[in-house]
Design an enzyme around this catalytic site. Structure first.
Site, PDB file in Angstrom:
ATOM      1  N   GLU A 157      54.177  93.802  36.337  1.00  0.00           N
ATOM      2  CA  GLU A 157      52.987  94.214  37.075  1.00  0.00           C
ATOM      3  C   GLU A 157      53.323  95.418  37.954  1.00  0.00           C
ATOM      4  OE1 GLU A 157      49.772  93.329  36.738  1.00  0.00           O
ATOM      5  OE2 GLU A 157      49.758  95.117  37.979  1.00  0.00           O
ATOM      6  N   LYS A 204      60.435  98.157  34.717  1.00  0.00           N
ATOM      7  CA  LYS A 204      59.876  97.755  36.008  1.00  0.00           C
ATOM      8  C   LYS A 204      60.872  98.050  37.135  1.00  0.00           C
ATOM      9  CE  LYS A 204      57.501  96.055  39.195  1.00  0.00           C
ATOM     10  NZ  LYS A 204      56.298  96.687  39.719  1.00  0.00           N
ATOM     11  N   THR A 254      63.215 100.189  37.034  1.00  0.00           N
ATOM     12  CA  THR A 254      63.395 101.643  37.082  1.00  0.00           C
ATOM     13  C   THR A 254      62.241 102.302  37.845  1.00  0.00           C
ATOM     14  OG1 THR A 254      64.417 101.463  34.912  1.00  0.00           O
ATOM     15  CG2 THR A 254      63.851 103.673  35.646  1.00  0.00           C
ATOM     16  N   ASN A 269      60.324 101.051  40.182  1.00  0.00           N
ATOM     17  CA  ASN A 269      60.439 100.811  41.624  1.00  0.00           C
ATOM     18  C   ASN A 269      61.587 101.609  42.234  1.00  0.00           C
ATOM     19  OD1 ASN A 269      58.212  99.269  41.946  1.00  0.00           O
ATOM     20  ND2 ASN A 269      59.250  97.302  42.039  1.00  0.00           N
ATOM     21  N   CYS A 283      59.112  94.313  47.329  1.00  0.00           N
ATOM     22  CA  CYS A 283      59.640  94.737  46.025  1.00  0.00           C
ATOM     23  C   CYS A 283      60.787  95.744  46.075  1.00  0.00           C
ATOM     24  CB  CYS A 283      58.514  95.333  45.197  1.00  0.00           C
ATOM     25  SG  CYS A 283      57.303  94.100  44.739  1.00  0.00           S
ATOM     26  N   PHE A 322      53.572  95.849  56.253  1.00  0.00           N
ATOM     27  CA  PHE A 322      54.500  96.853  55.698  1.00  0.00           C
ATOM     28  C   PHE A 322      53.780  98.113  55.237  1.00  0.00           C
ATOM     29  CE2 PHE A 322      54.369  97.110  51.019  1.00  0.00           C
ATOM     30  CZ  PHE A 322      53.562  96.031  50.687  1.00  0.00           C
TER      31      PHE A 322
HETATM   32  P1  NAD Z   1      54.580  85.338  46.177  1.00  0.00           P
HETATM   33  O1  NAD Z   1      55.693  84.710  46.917  1.00  0.00           O
HETATM   34  O2  NAD Z   1      53.398  85.869  46.907  1.00  0.00           O
HETATM   35  O3  NAD Z   1      53.994  84.235  45.140  1.00  0.00           O
HETATM   36  C1  NAD Z   1      54.785  83.438  44.316  1.00  0.00           C
HETATM   37  C2  NAD Z   1      54.176  82.045  44.268  1.00  0.00           C
HETATM   38  O4  NAD Z   1      54.873  81.269  43.285  1.00  0.00           O
HETATM   39  C3  NAD Z   1      54.287  81.259  45.568  1.00  0.00           C
HETATM   40  O5  NAD Z   1      52.999  80.910  46.031  1.00  0.00           O
HETATM   41  C4  NAD Z   1      55.123  80.021  45.193  1.00  0.00           C
HETATM   42  O6  NAD Z   1      54.708  78.835  45.849  1.00  0.00           O
HETATM   43  C5  NAD Z   1      54.880  79.921  43.708  1.00  0.00           C
HETATM   44  N1  NAD Z   1      55.909  79.174  42.980  1.00  0.00           N
HETATM   45  C6  NAD Z   1      57.261  79.324  43.046  1.00  0.00           C
HETATM   46  N2  NAD Z   1      57.860  78.477  42.191  1.00  0.00           N
HETATM   47  C7  NAD Z   1      56.882  77.770  41.576  1.00  0.00           C
HETATM   48  C8  NAD Z   1      56.876  76.755  40.577  1.00  0.00           C
HETATM   49  N3  NAD Z   1      58.015  76.324  40.036  1.00  0.00           N
HETATM   50  N4  NAD Z   1      55.687  76.261  40.199  1.00  0.00           N
HETATM   51  C9  NAD Z   1      54.529  76.707  40.738  1.00  0.00           C
HETATM   52  N5  NAD Z   1      54.475  77.679  41.668  1.00  0.00           N
HETATM   53  C10 NAD Z   1      55.644  78.203  42.079  1.00  0.00           C
HETATM   54  O7  NAD Z   1      55.212  86.435  45.248  1.00  0.00           O
HETATM   55  P2  NAD Z   1      54.499  87.767  44.658  1.00  0.00           P
HETATM   56  O8  NAD Z   1      54.493  88.835  45.673  1.00  0.00           O
HETATM   57  O9  NAD Z   1      53.226  87.368  44.003  1.00  0.00           O
HETATM   58  O10 NAD Z   1      55.556  88.188  43.559  1.00  0.00           O
HETATM   59  C11 NAD Z   1      55.715  87.460  42.359  1.00  0.00           C
HETATM   60  C12 NAD Z   1      56.557  88.271  41.394  1.00  0.00           C
HETATM   61  O11 NAD Z   1      55.882  89.487  41.063  1.00  0.00           O
HETATM   62  C13 NAD Z   1      57.926  88.698  41.938  1.00  0.00           C
HETATM   63  O12 NAD Z   1      58.854  88.676  40.894  1.00  0.00           O
HETATM   64  C14 NAD Z   1      57.681  90.126  42.385  1.00  0.00           C
HETATM   65  O13 NAD Z   1      58.855  90.893  42.346  1.00  0.00           O
HETATM   66  C15 NAD Z   1      56.702  90.618  41.356  1.00  0.00           C
HETATM   67  N6  NAD Z   1      55.838  91.714  41.812  1.00  0.00           N
HETATM   68  C16 NAD Z   1      55.296  91.711  43.065  1.00  0.00           C
HETATM   69  C17 NAD Z   1      54.453  92.747  43.456  1.00  0.00           C
HETATM   70  C18 NAD Z   1      53.827  92.775  44.828  1.00  0.00           C
HETATM   71  O14 NAD Z   1      53.253  93.784  45.176  1.00  0.00           O
HETATM   72  N7  NAD Z   1      53.920  91.722  45.627  1.00  0.00           N
HETATM   73  C19 NAD Z   1      54.123  93.754  42.556  1.00  0.00           C
HETATM   74  C20 NAD Z   1      54.673  93.719  41.290  1.00  0.00           C
HETATM   75  C21 NAD Z   1      55.523  92.695  40.926  1.00  0.00           C
HETATM   76  C1  UDX Z   2      55.425  98.813  45.125  1.00  0.00           C
HETATM   77  C2  UDX Z   2      55.115  99.709  43.921  1.00  0.00           C
HETATM   78  O1  UDX Z   2      54.396 100.867  44.360  1.00  0.00           O
HETATM   79  C3  UDX Z   2      54.301  98.940  42.900  1.00  0.00           C
HETATM   80  O2  UDX Z   2      54.089  99.731  41.737  1.00  0.00           O
HETATM   81  C4  UDX Z   2      55.049  97.680  42.526  1.00  0.00           C
HETATM   82  O3  UDX Z   2      54.305  96.933  41.593  1.00  0.00           O
HETATM   83  C5  UDX Z   2      55.360  96.856  43.748  1.00  0.00           C
HETATM   84  O4  UDX Z   2      56.084  97.647  44.705  1.00  0.00           O
HETATM   85  P1  UDX Z   2      54.068  97.993  47.247  1.00  0.00           P
HETATM   86  O5  UDX Z   2      55.406  97.649  47.780  1.00  0.00           O
HETATM   87  O6  UDX Z   2      53.004  96.965  47.252  1.00  0.00           O
HETATM   88  O7  UDX Z   2      54.193  98.488  45.729  1.00  0.00           O
HETATM   89  O8  UDX Z   2      53.475  99.257  48.044  1.00  0.00           O
HETATM   90  P2  UDX Z   2      53.837 100.822  48.021  1.00  0.00           P
HETATM   91  O9  UDX Z   2      52.569 101.570  48.129  1.00  0.00           O
HETATM   92  O10 UDX Z   2      54.727 101.194  46.926  1.00  0.00           O
HETATM   93  O11 UDX Z   2      54.600 101.022  49.409  1.00  0.00           O
HETATM   94  C6  UDX Z   2      55.887 100.488  49.624  1.00  0.00           C
HETATM   95  C7  UDX Z   2      56.411 100.952  50.963  1.00  0.00           C
HETATM   96  O12 UDX Z   2      56.708 102.344  50.942  1.00  0.00           O
HETATM   97  C8  UDX Z   2      55.429 100.760  52.118  1.00  0.00           C
HETATM   98  O13 UDX Z   2      56.127 100.339  53.266  1.00  0.00           O
HETATM   99  C9  UDX Z   2      54.852 102.143  52.309  1.00  0.00           C
HETATM  100  O14 UDX Z   2      54.372 102.352  53.593  1.00  0.00           O
HETATM  101  C10 UDX Z   2      56.073 102.997  52.006  1.00  0.00           C
HETATM  102  N1  UDX Z   2      55.743 104.368  51.584  1.00  0.00           N
HETATM  103  C11 UDX Z   2      55.026 104.584  50.446  1.00  0.00           C
HETATM  104  C12 UDX Z   2      56.208 105.457  52.323  1.00  0.00           C
HETATM  105  O15 UDX Z   2      56.868 105.272  53.341  1.00  0.00           O
HETATM  106  N2  UDX Z   2      55.929 106.727  51.891  1.00  0.00           N
HETATM  107  C13 UDX Z   2      55.222 106.965  50.757  1.00  0.00           C
HETATM  108  O16 UDX Z   2      55.022 108.128  50.424  1.00  0.00           O
HETATM  109  C14 UDX Z   2      54.755 105.849  50.009  1.00  0.00           C
END
Ligand code: NAD
Ligand code: UDX
Length: 463
Positions: free
Chosen positions: A162, A221, A223, A225, A277, A339
């Site tokens: 994602e 993914k 790469t 990030n 992330c 953040f």
């Molecule tokens: P999060 O902590 O918000 O959500 C994860 C959820 O999974 C939690 O609610 C937890 O209770 C649940 N969980 C854990 N183990 C479980 C199990 N065995 N059964 C059922 N539920 C379970 O995490 P997130 O931010 O949604 O991130 C999830 C993944 O997506 C991570 O690998 C992260 O790196 C990736 N990701 C996150 C973002 C982002 O912006 N947050 C973007 C892209 C990818």
């Molecule tokens: C990031 C990636 O952008 C997204 O593609 C991936 O799926 C998850 O990780 P996120 O962490 O949600 O997303 O937000 P992002 O907009 O990337 O910002 C990350 C951090 O960098 C924030 O603290 C933001 O304030 C900071 N940032 C971003 C800067 O300091 N300068 C910039 O130019 C851009």
């Protein structure tokens, strides 16, 4: 296979919004999002859709549209797995806090638990989709668990990372730059890929759906990030040089960003990147590189994190130095704790580390963030285990009103770029502060000239 039932394990920042958009765009698919966290599921099911656990612009509307129709939130993980043809794994993959790889590697225990649960519950063939961000070759481990059920059920494992960013999750999901799906080269693997392509095809044009082998998808993914974070550390490195030389980092960023080979995005100098992330994924990348003996590759990427840690510390040091080398007993107001703007997520927020440094210097921190509660602020500080929770409670106070938060302060520090901060009555804030009134803009969002004209001692990043 025509997909009609999807299950997603993990109702977090990725699982919740992603599935809500799939459900909205695919009314013919029943989407069930499950989680072990009962409180979180209850919040997703709250009658008042404004109480869903994640704040994202536009998300409540999407959830309101689909919830109860073809979007369901539940704690019955077994049932949802058993019924679904496609199971997304969207659980957290945090940095390990114990054992081998502590502080670097991704902790895959939640992923493995999901794989074992899927193996135990499944009675029919299924497609398992890695939605979480995972180290390259994780699909191998998942496959090995799933292939040993002994009941003849066949699994296809796809990688579908994602790319949404928080704060813009809904628009990112509705209009993605691309969808990436990695799968096996076999006929079954290609069929599974096609099934998922069709799901996304309901609203994403086919030319934006990229299919690859599993390992390329997993590694892309990490790469992506790493490249994004590297741009921020690069501009932040230049910000310090700008401060020494009279250059202005905003002007430099604009000048280089107009070069189409460089591009204008992700060049905003700041107090340092945060979020769940970037740091986690780069540390994981560094760990993987080291595990293959690629020390130069590992060192190259690790520098992105080193620079980011430095930028956060540099900001807190600057506050202390500017305030005559002592902040002991002084009220310092943080505008913003999340953040980034438009999210209630505080994971790895720079604000946490800057506050921690300033509390070590005995400052009194006042916090105003439109979406973050006092409870969360304290939990973030307690998580660092720098001092007792009582001491943290004595050192930090959250405010519901920004003007109250700033009243009597020696300095204000802007930690999050919330739009509302630019619209405040800064004269009124100035009048209520101690003099000289210091303002440290960790996001370069305010107008330096106007603030200096009011009387603030205003310092931005990189100018
Ligand atoms: P999060 O902590 O918000 O959500 C994860 C959820 O999974 C939690 O609610 C937890 O209770 C649940 N969980 C854990 N183990 C479980 C199990 N065995 N059964 C059922 N539920 C379970 O995490 P997130 O931010 O949604 O991130 C999830 C993944 O997506 C991570 O690998 C992260 O790196 C990736 N990701 C996150 C973002 C982002 O912006 N947050 C973007 C892209 C990818
Ligand atoms: C990031 C990636 O952008 C997204 O593609 C991936 O799926 C998850 O990780 P996120 O962490 O949600 O997303 O937000 P992002 O907009 O990337 O910002 C990350 C951090 O960098 C924030 O603290 C933001 O304030 C900071 N940032 C971003 C800067 O300091 N300068 C910039 O130019 C851009």
């Amino acid at each position: 296979m025509k997909i009609t039932k999807i299950c997603c394990i993990g109702a977090g920042y990725v699982g919740g919004p992603t599935m809500a958009v799939i459900a909205q765009k695919c009314p013919h698919i029943q989407v069930t999002v499950v989680d072990l966290n009962e409180e979180r599921i209850a919040a997703w099911n709250d009658k008042d859709v404004n109480n869903i656990p994640i704040y994202e612009p536009g998300l409540a509307e999407v959830v309101a549209d689909a919830r109860g129709r073809n979007l369901f939130f539940s704690t019955d993980v077994d049932k949802a797995i058993a019924e679904a043809q496609v199971i997304f794994i969207s659980v957290n993959t945090p940095t390990k806090t114990y054992g081998k790889g502590k502080g670097m590697a991704a902790d895959l225990k939640f992923i493995e638990l999901c794989a074992r649960q899927i193996a135990r519950v499944s009675k029919e063939d299924k497609i398992v989709v890695e939605k979480s961000t995972l180290p390259v070759r994780t699909a191998e481990a998942i496959k090995s668990i799933l292939d040993h059920t002994g009941n003849g059920v066949q699994f296809q494992i796809l990688s579908n990372p994602e790319f949404l960013a928080e704060g813009t999750a809904v628009t990112d999901l509705l209009n993605p730059d691309r969808i990436l799906i990695g799968g096996d080269a076999s006929d079954e693997g290609q069929k599974a890929i096609q099934s998922l392509v069709e799901v996304y095809g309901n609203w994403v044009s086919k030319d934006k759906i990229l299919t690859t082998n599993v390992w390329s998808s997993e590694l892309s993914k990490l790469t992506a990030n790493a490249f994004l974070a590297q741009r921020i550390s690069s501009i932040n490195a230049m910000s310090e040089l700008c401060e020494k030389t009279g250059a202005d980092v905003n002007e430099v960023a604009k000048a280089i960003g107009m070069d189409s080979r460089i591009g204008a995005k992700f060049l905003k100098a700041s107090v340092g990147f945060g979020g769940s992330c970037f740091q986690k994924d780069i540390l994981n990348l560094v760990y993987i590189a080291k595990s293959y003996g690629l020390n130069e590759v590992a060192d190259y990427w690790e520098q992105v994190i080193i620079m980011n840690d430095y930028q956060k510390r540099r900001f807190s040091n600057k506050i202390v130095q500017t305030l005559y080398n002592t902040v002991s007993g002084k009220k310092i107001t943080f505008l913003g704790w999340a953040f980034k703007k438009d999210t209630n997520d505080t994971r790895e927020s720079a604000a946490i580390y800057v506050a921690d440094d300033l509390i070590n210097e005995q400052a009194q921190i006042a916090v105003f963030d439109p979406k973050v509660s006092q409870k969360k602020v304290l939990a973030d500080l307690n998580y660092l285990e720098t001092r007792s929770s009582d001491k943290n409670e004595d050192s930090v106070t959250s405010f519901e009103d920004p003007y109250q938060a700033c009243k009597g302060a020696h300095a204000i520090a802007i930690l999050t770029e919330w739009d509302a901060f630019t619209e405040y009555n800064w004269q009124k804030i100035y009048d209520s502060m101690q003099k000289p009134a210091f303002l440290f803009d960790g996001r370069n969002i305010l107008n330096a000239q106007e603030l200096r004209a009011i009387g603030f001692v205003y310092q931005a990043i990189g100018s």
